[in-house]
Enzyme design. Structure first.
Site, PDB file in Angstrom:
ATOM      1  CE  LYS A 124     121.530 -27.425  26.415  1.00  0.00           C
ATOM      2  NZ  LYS A 124     121.477 -28.219  27.652  1.00  0.00           N
ATOM      3  CE  LYS A 207     116.752 -19.150  30.523  1.00  0.00           C
ATOM      4  NZ  LYS A 207     116.521 -20.616  30.500  1.00  0.00           N
ATOM      5  CE  LYS A 210     124.754 -20.622  33.763  1.00  0.00           C
ATOM      6  NZ  LYS A 210     124.577 -21.691  34.745  1.00  0.00           N
TER       7      LYS A 210
END
Length: 346
Positions: A124, A207, A210
């Protein structure tokens, strides 16, 4: 060998805890990998606690009004997917201050080396780790607090979250060792189902997310029936027909993903799906998958839209859930403070 030796949680009530960040735009991956599984857990005779982890969300900047909307949207997603707020406890994390308080206590138990090994921070923060918030770095300890403040014994997670549950077990074990107690259980990750990790419709190696720039890569819980069918028809596949056995899916990531999605939506195993469609081309399989997906997802979308028209009712449900969660968490937090030697005179 005693039951306690074979099962370290034998002296604890079975209790499930899991949470999802309110980051908006719920997808089919969220439904199959989490929400559907959570609803099924209500039928297993185990106390179930489900949380919207809004404190985790603010480890990166959130526009306040958007965060409120996304929190309510996620609550609507839980409810539309079958979570019964009477059978389960459903709440947002920031309404139960015991999470943050336990988070600080466990920050002081977790070791820096453990945190440095957490792969999600590296993913991240990327190349700008020095500019990331301290919260983003330390949030795995808060995640441990989310679980341990309820003495949860089982945590339904995806494969990518297993490391966080293992860290929670390490923190619980160190606390118990340091304070010569058996106060915290060793929560077990629960990874099950045909599609615990739903992949992109455009690239079976990634994966479903969104954050993917291509909306065609995912099915959103807010998509219409036409949008769902169109995305499945255009999903990337290969030219070969479906195999008749699971071995035939090796090296065929996109085909495997669609078979797993069909299995999860239908309640069948991937092997059973191939028993039905083995030898068929995607011209046959994709329309069948689209019809199935629409039949399952359209009622969820309709119910989410209905719930979002009444934010006050969503807030009422979350507030009641927070009261019930607080009743469990506060005594466990208080006992933790006692064990650690804090003077509490009020």
């Amino acid at each position: 060998m005693t039951e306690t030796q074979t099962n370290p949680n034998a002296n604890f009530k079975r209790r499930i805890f899991s949470g999802i960040q309110p980051s908006g735009n719920l997808t089919l991956g969220n439904y199959l990998g989490a929400l559907k599984r959570f609803a099924e857990k209500q039928n297993e005779g185990i106390e179930t606690i489900f949380c919207i982890v809004d404190l985790h969300a603010v480890t990166v900047w959130q526009e306040p009004e958007a965060l409120k909307r996304q929190t309510r949207e996620l609550a609507a997603g839980y409810l539309a997917s079958g979570i019964d707020p009477e059978r389960s406890i459903l709440f947002n994390q920031s309404q139960v201050s015991a999470h943050a308080e336990m988070g600080w206590l466990l920050n002081c138990v977790a070791r820096l080396g453990w945190m440095n090994r957490m792969t999600q921070f590296k993913d991240k923060a990327g190349k700008n780790a020095e500019k990331a918030s301290l919260g983003l770095y330390a949030y795995p300890a808060l995640m441990a607090a989310d679980i341990l403040v309820y003495h949860a014994t089982e945590v339904p997670v995806g494969e990518d979250q297993k490391q966080h549950v293992e860290l929670t077990r390490d923190i619980a074990a160190k606390f118990n060792h340091d304070y010569k107690t058996e106060f915290f259980p060793a929560p077990a990750p629960v990874i099950e189902g045909a599609a615990t990790r739903v992949m992109s419709l455009r690239d079976g190696s990634k994966k479903m997310s969104k954050s993917d720039p291509s909306d065609a890569s995912r099915i959103n819980l807010t998509d219409t029936a036409d949008q769902i069918a169109k995305k499945i028809r255009k999903a990337v596949t290969d030219p070969e027909p479906l195999p008749e056995t699971l071995d035939g899916l090796e090296g065929r990531a996109e085909a495997k993903n669609l078979v797993n999605i069909y299995a999860a939506l239908s309640g069948k195993t991937p092997a059973e799906v191939l028993g039905e469609y083995g030898g068929a081309g995607f011209g046959t399989f994709k329309p069948a998958l689209a019809d199935l997906a629409v039949s399952v997802m359209e009622p969820i979308t309709t119910e989410m839209n209905r719930l979002m028209q009444d934010p006050a009712e969503i807030d009422r449900i979350l507030g009641r859930g927070a009261e019930r969660a607080e009743a469990i968490a506060r005594p466990i937090l208080d006992r933790t403070l006692d064990i650690m030697g804090m003077v509490r005179s009020r």
